[in-house]
Design a protein around this motif. Structure first.
Motif, PDB file in Angstrom:
ATOM      1  N   HIS A 158     103.682 110.416  24.989  1.00 45.07           N
ATOM      2  CA  HIS A 158     103.263 110.205  26.384  1.00 45.07           C
ATOM      3  C   HIS A 158     104.152 109.166  27.081  1.00 45.07           C
ATOM      4  O   HIS A 158     104.257 109.146  28.308  1.00 45.07           O
ATOM      5  N   PHE A 159     104.840 108.314  26.304  1.00 45.88           N
ATOM      6  CA  PHE A 159     105.823 107.407  26.910  1.00 45.88           C
ATOM      7  C   PHE A 159     106.978 108.207  27.517  1.00 45.88           C
ATOM      8  O   PHE A 159     107.408 107.949  28.659  1.00 45.88           O
ATOM      9  N   LEU A 201      99.748 102.869  31.902  1.00 49.53           N
ATOM     10  CA  LEU A 201     100.549 103.025  30.692  1.00 49.53           C
ATOM     11  C   LEU A 201     101.793 102.150  30.744  1.00 49.53           C
ATOM     12  O   LEU A 201     102.181 101.542  29.736  1.00 49.53           O
ATOM     13  N   GLY A 202     102.421 102.084  31.903  1.00 45.27           N
ATOM     14  CA  GLY A 202     103.603 101.246  32.025  1.00 45.27           C
ATOM     15  C   GLY A 202     103.298  99.777  31.795  1.00 45.27           C
ATOM     16  O   GLY A 202     104.120  99.036  31.245  1.00 45.27           O
ATOM     17  N   ASP A 217      95.281 104.738  38.154  1.00 40.93           N
ATOM     18  CA  ASP A 217      96.656 105.242  38.152  1.00 40.93           C
ATOM     19  C   ASP A 217      97.142 105.221  36.705  1.00 40.93           C
ATOM     20  O   ASP A 217      97.481 104.165  36.160  1.00 40.93           O
ATOM     21  N   LEU A 218      97.169 106.403  36.066  1.00 45.81           N
ATOM     22  CA  LEU A 218      97.484 106.470  34.641  1.00 45.81           C
ATOM     23  C   LEU A 218      98.887 105.964  34.351  1.00 45.81           C
ATOM     24  O   LEU A 218      99.098 105.193  33.406  1.00 45.81           O
ATOM     25  N   VAL A 252      94.271  93.573  35.018  1.00 50.82           N
ATOM     26  CA  VAL A 252      94.312  93.512  36.484  1.00 50.82           C
ATOM     27  C   VAL A 252      95.619  94.109  36.992  1.00 50.82           C
ATOM     28  O   VAL A 252      95.637  94.896  37.952  1.00 50.82           O
ATOM     29  N   ARG A 253      96.736  93.752  36.348  1.00 47.70           N
ATOM     30  CA  ARG A 253      98.026  94.306  36.779  1.00 47.70           C
ATOM     31  C   ARG A 253      98.091  95.810  36.569  1.00 47.70           C
ATOM     32  O   ARG A 253      98.796  96.517  37.286  1.00 47.70           O
ATOM     33  N   ALA A 254      97.330  96.305  35.570  1.00 46.10           N
ATOM     34  CA  ALA A 254      97.322  97.745  35.311  1.00 46.10           C
ATOM     35  C   ALA A 254      96.434  98.505  36.281  1.00 46.10           C
ATOM     36  O   ALA A 254      96.389  99.737  36.240  1.00 46.10           O
ATOM     37  N   GLY A 255      95.724  97.784  37.148  1.00 43.54           N
ATOM     38  CA  GLY A 255      94.899  98.435  38.151  1.00 43.54           C
ATOM     39  C   GLY A 255      93.453  98.606  37.764  1.00 43.54           C
ATOM     40  O   GLY A 255      92.702  99.303  38.458  1.00 43.54           O
TER      41      GLY A 255
END
Length: 717
Positions: free
Chosen positions: A383-384, A325-326, A320-321, A192-195
Motif C-alpha cells: 500500500h506504500f 498513511l504518509g 484522508d487515507l 493530529v497531523r494525520a488528520g
C-alpha cells in the motif's frame, strides 16, 4: 500517456489482484490460526518430561513396596497455595495422607505423604502453578506396587490448558489495550497531523486502560479457576510474584482510567509501567536474563502497539487515507524494525536451540507469529507503493491495509498464545535425563562385578556399592533414597578397617540426587567393616556394613534358593514394616498355601486371596470380594520372581544361624525400584528363613516358619 481504456484496464487488473490477494491471505491466515489453536488445545501423551524435572517414584515404575511419599520437582518455583498432588488408586480414591506439602529448602518441589498402600496400580495427578509467571501445568503418570505400571505420562501444557479459553480472551484484550494505550500517548501529535479527530484519540486514551484493567481481571480469575476449580483461590494467585506484578498492571490501569488523556507524559509513563509489569508477570521473569527479557518484551509489545495503532487509525479514523498513511508510515516502519529486533532477542532467551522452532508447539506458534509480521511488512510495502501512484484509487489502497489489519489481529492472537504457554523450551530445558532419581549404574549391576548392600538411617535408605568387591583399587558408589531436593546432602565419605588395614574415601563425585562416588584402595583380603557418613539438613546419615573382600559370587546359591522356595507347599511369614528408623512399625502375619491361596492380617483388617478372588474385611464388618490385580495371585510360583525382580549382583556375605538353622547370607539388588535384599538361606534345604528388604520408605523384615507345615487357607463364609 496511456489511452483511457488501457488505464481503466490496468486499474481493473489492480483491483482484481488486490481482491484476490486479500481473500487468499485472510483465508489462509485464519485457517492457520484455527489449526494452531486446535492442535495446541489438548494434552498429549509424551515419553519424557520437559517441565517436570524429577518425580519419585519415577513414572512407569513397579515398586516392591509403596513409597513413603510422592515428590515432584519442577523447573520453576511453585505457588504451593495452588499447586497440589493427588495419588489415586484403581477406584479413583485419593490415597494421599494430608495436604500437599513443601519440600524444605527447595521452592521448586512439592511432596504428598502416603500411607501403606496395597498391591496395585496408582495414578499421580499433579497441578503446578509457577510463582514466577503464574502459569498452570497439569499432568499425570503411573506407578505400581507389586505389579507392572503403565509407562504413559500426560502433560496438559497448551495455552488453553494453562489459561483457559476465557483467560486467553482476557489476555488478548489486555495485550491489545496496553499497546493501544501506549501508542495513543506516543502518537498523539502525529495523529493530529494525520488528520484524526483529537476527541477520538482522547476516547481511546480513556478506553484502553479500562479494557486492560478488565482483561487482566478476567485472566486472573480464570487462572484461579483453572488451577483449583474455584474463583475463591484468587488470593493465592495474587500472592505470588507473578500475581503481584499483575496487581501493578491493575493499579496503573485504574489510575489511567481516572487520569484519562489529560496529560500526555503521564499517559505514556502509566502505559509503559503497565506494560513492564505485564512483562514481569510472564515468561520474561523466568528467562535466562530476566532484566533483559522484561525490557525486550516490553519494548516489543510497545512497538507492536505503535504499528497496529498506525494501521487501525489510518483505516478506521482518518478522513484522508493517503495523508494518514504518509504521516504514520515512518513510525510504523520504525516500529516494525524494533519488533523484528526484539523478537529475535526474545526468541534467543526463550528457545533452547534452533530446532525448537519446528519441534515444539511454542516454536511453531513463534514461527507463525513471525510469518504474520512478515506478511504485515509486505502488505505495508504494497500500500506504500500504491499510495504513491495517484492513478490508484483510494479504495484499492485501502484493501491491502485492511488485510494488514486482519494479519495484525492474527499476530496479536498468536502473541496471546505465546504468553499462555506454561513453559517455553529454554525454561523447560532441564529434563529427567539431566537429574536422575537414582544412580544410573545400579541398572547395570547385572553385568558388572559388584557388591551392593544397604541399610536404613533415620528416614533415609543408604545403598553402598563396590566395583569390584575385592582387594585393590575399587570404585565406591553411595545412593541415598528418601532424599528431598532441599536436604542438602554433603561431606559424604566411606571409612573402613580390616585388621590393621584402613580406608578413608571422600565421595566427591556426584551421580544424581543423593548419589556420590569415590575411588578406594583396599589393601588386604578379609572382613571389612565399612561405614558411610553423610551430613544433611535433617541431621547426620550413617550406616555400617561388614562385608568380605573378595565377596564370593552368590548366583548359584540364589538360584537354588529360588527353586526351593517355588517348591513350597505352605509357609507362615511375619512381616515388620516401617517407613523410617524409629518410626511406627506395622506387623503383618501371612499364611500361604500353594498354589494360589494366602491370608494376611494387619491390625483389625484381614485379606484372603483364593485364586482369582480377593476377600477383604475390616474388624467384624462384612467381607467384600473383588478380583486381584492382573494376572491374579499365585504362590509360590511367580511370587518370589516378581518380588525379587532382576536379582542383580548376588553375593555371599557369610554364614549365620537363624533359629538353630545354619544359613548362608545372600545379598542382591532389585535395580528397577531400587530395593536391596538380604536373605538367610538354609544350608541343608535352600529355603529362606529370614528376608530383609531396604527401599525408599520401606524398612521391611520377614521371618519364615512352619515351612511345609499344616496350613490351610479357606474362603470366608
Amino acid at each position: 500517456m496511456f489511452p483511457k481504456a488501457s488505464r481503466n484496464g490496468d486499474l481493473g487488473r489492480i483491483v482484481a489482484a488486490a481482491r484476490s490477494v486479500s481473500l487468499r491471505l485472510v483465508s489462509r491466515l485464519l485457517i492457520l490460526l484455527f489449526g494452531l489453536a486446535f492442535s495446541l488445545g489438548s494434552p498429549a501423551a509424551v515419553a519424557a518430561h520437559a517441565e517436570l524435572l524429577l518425580a519419585s517414584p519415577a513414572p512407569g515404575t513397579g515398586l516392591a513396596q509403596a513409597p513413603a511419599a510422592v515428590v515432584i520437582k519442577f523447573s520453576e518455583p511453585l505457588n504451593l497455595t495452588l499447586s497440589r498432588i493427588q495419588v489415586l488408586d484403581a477406584s479413583g480414591i485419593d490415597v494421599g495422607q494430608g495436604p500437599t506439602l513443601e519440600v524444605p529448602g527447595d521452592a521448586e518441589a512439592m511432596r504428598r505423604p502416603l500411607g501403606l498402600l496395597p498391591t496395585g496400580p496408582y495414578v499421580v495427578r499433579w497441578t503446578s502453578v509457577s510463582s514466577l509467571d503464574g502459569h498452570t501445568l497439569q499432568g499425570s503418570y503411573s506407578f505400581a506396587v507389586g505389579t507392572a505400571a503403565s509407562p504413559e505420562t500426560t502433560i496438559a501444557d497448551s495455552p488453553l490448558d494453562s489459561e483457559g479459553p476465557i483467560g486467553l480472551v482476557g489476555r488478548f484484550a489486555a495485550l491489545v489495550a496496553l499497546g493501544a494505550w501506549l501508542a495513543s500517548g506516543l502518537l498523539r501529535g502525529v495523529s493530529v497531523r494525520a488528520g484524526l479527530d483529537p476527541s477520538k484519540t482522547a476516547r481511546l486514551g480513556r478506553a484502553a486502560p479500562a479494557i486492560a484493567f478488565g482483561g487482566t481481571i478476567v485472566s486472573l480469575l480464570s487462572a484461579a479457576f483453572v488451577a483449583t476449580g474455584s474463583l475463591a483461590a484468587i488470593g493465592g494467585v495474587l500472592a505470588s510474584p507473578s500475581g503481584e506484578a499483575r496487581v501493578v498492571v491493575l493499579a496503573t490501569s485504574a489510575i489511567g482510567v481516572l487520569v484519562g488523556a489529560r496529560w500526555r507524559a503521564v499517559t505514556i509513563l502509566l502505559a509503559a509501567a503497565a506494560i513492564l509489569a505485564d512483562a514481569a508477570s510472564g515468561h520474561a521473569a523466568s528467562s535466562a536474563l530476566p532484566a533483559v527479557g522484561m525490557i525486550s518484551v516490553s519494548v516489543h509489545l510497545g512497538a507492536v502497539g505503535v504499528w497496529s495503532y498506525a494501521i487501525a487509525a489510518s483505516l478506521l479514523a482518518a478522513p484522508d487515507l493517503r495523508r494518514a498513511l504518509g504521516t504514520f508510515t515512518p513510525y510504523a516502519v520504525a516500529a516494525g524494525v524494533v519488533v523484528a529486533g526484539t523478537g529475535i532477542v526474545n526468541a534467543i532467551l526463550e528457545l533452547a536451540n534452533p530446532a525448537d522452532l519446528v519441534e515444539t508447539g511454542y516454536g511453531l506458534v513463534l514461527l507463525a507469529k513471525s510469518a504474520a509480521f512478515v506478511a504485515m511488512a509486505s502488505l505495508g510495502l504494497l500500500h506504500f507503493l500504491w499510495r504513491r501512484r495517484p492513478r490508484v484509487p483510494e479504495a484499492v489502497v485501502r484493501r491491502p491495509l485492511r488485510v494488514e489489519a486482519v494479519v495484525a489481529t492474527v499476530a496479536l492472537v498468536l502473541a496471546t498464545l505465546l504468553v499462555g504457554f506454561p513453559n517455553p523450551p529454554r525454561e523447560a530445558g532441564a529434563t529427567a535425563d539431566e537429574l536422575t532419581t537414582t544412580d544410573p549404574v545400579l541398572a547395570e549391576l547385572g553385568d558388572r562385578d559388584a557388591l551392593s548392600v544397604a541399610d536404613a538411617s533415620g528416614p533415609f535408605v543408604v545403598g553402598l556399592t563396590i566395583l569390584p568387591p575385592k582387594p585393590g583399587s575399587a570404585e565406591i558408589r553411595v545412593q541415598v533414597l528418601g532424599v528431598d531436593p532441599g536436604d542438602g546432602l554433603r561431606n559424604a565419605r566411606v571409612t573402613g578397617s580390616s585388621g590393621s588395614a584402613t580406608v578413608d574415601v571422600p565421595l566427591e563425585g556426584a551421580c544424581g540426587l543423593g548419589c556420590f562416588t569415590g575411588d578406594a584402595s583396599f589393601a588386604a583380603a578379609g572382613d571389612w567393616r565399612l561405614e558411610v557418613q553423610i551430613d544433611s539438613n535433617r541431621g547426620p546419615i550413617s550406616i555400617a556394613e561388614t562385608v568380605p573382600l573378595p565377596t564370593p559370587d552368590g548366583s548359584l546359591a540364589l538360584s537354588r534358593a529360588l527353586t526351593a522356595q517355588e517348591g513350597l507347599k505352605s509357609a507362615l511369614m511375619t512381616e515388620r514394616l516401617s517407613g523410617s528408623v524409629g518410626g511406627p512399625t506395622y506387623d503383618t502375619t501371612f499364611r500361604f498355601q500353594a498354589p494360589d491361596k494366602a491370608e494376611f492380617s494387619l491390625k483389625d483388617s484381614t485379606t484372603i486371596f483364593i485364586g482369582p478372588t480377593r476377600y477383604e474385611r475390616t474388624g467384624s464388618g462384612p467381607w467384600q470380594s473383588s478380583p486381584p490385580a492382573p494376572p491374579g495371585f499365585t504362590w509360590p510360583t511367580g511370587y518370589y520372581r516378581e518380588f525379587w525382580g532382576a536379582m542383580a549382583a548376588p553375593r555371599l556375605l557369610g554364614a549365620e544361624t537363624v533359629d538353630g538353622v545354619p544359613t548362608q547370607v545372600i545379598a542382591f539388588l532389585r535395580p528397577d525400584v531400587p530395593a536391596w535384599f538380604r536373605i538367610w538361606v538354609g544350608v541343608a534345604d535352600g529355603l529362606v528363613r529370614r528376608e530383609d528388604m531396604r527401599a525408599e520408605g520401606h524398612i521391611m523384615d520377614h521371618d519364615y516358619s512352619d515351612l511345609n507345615g499344616p496350613i490351610t487357607v479357606t474362603p470366608p463364609k
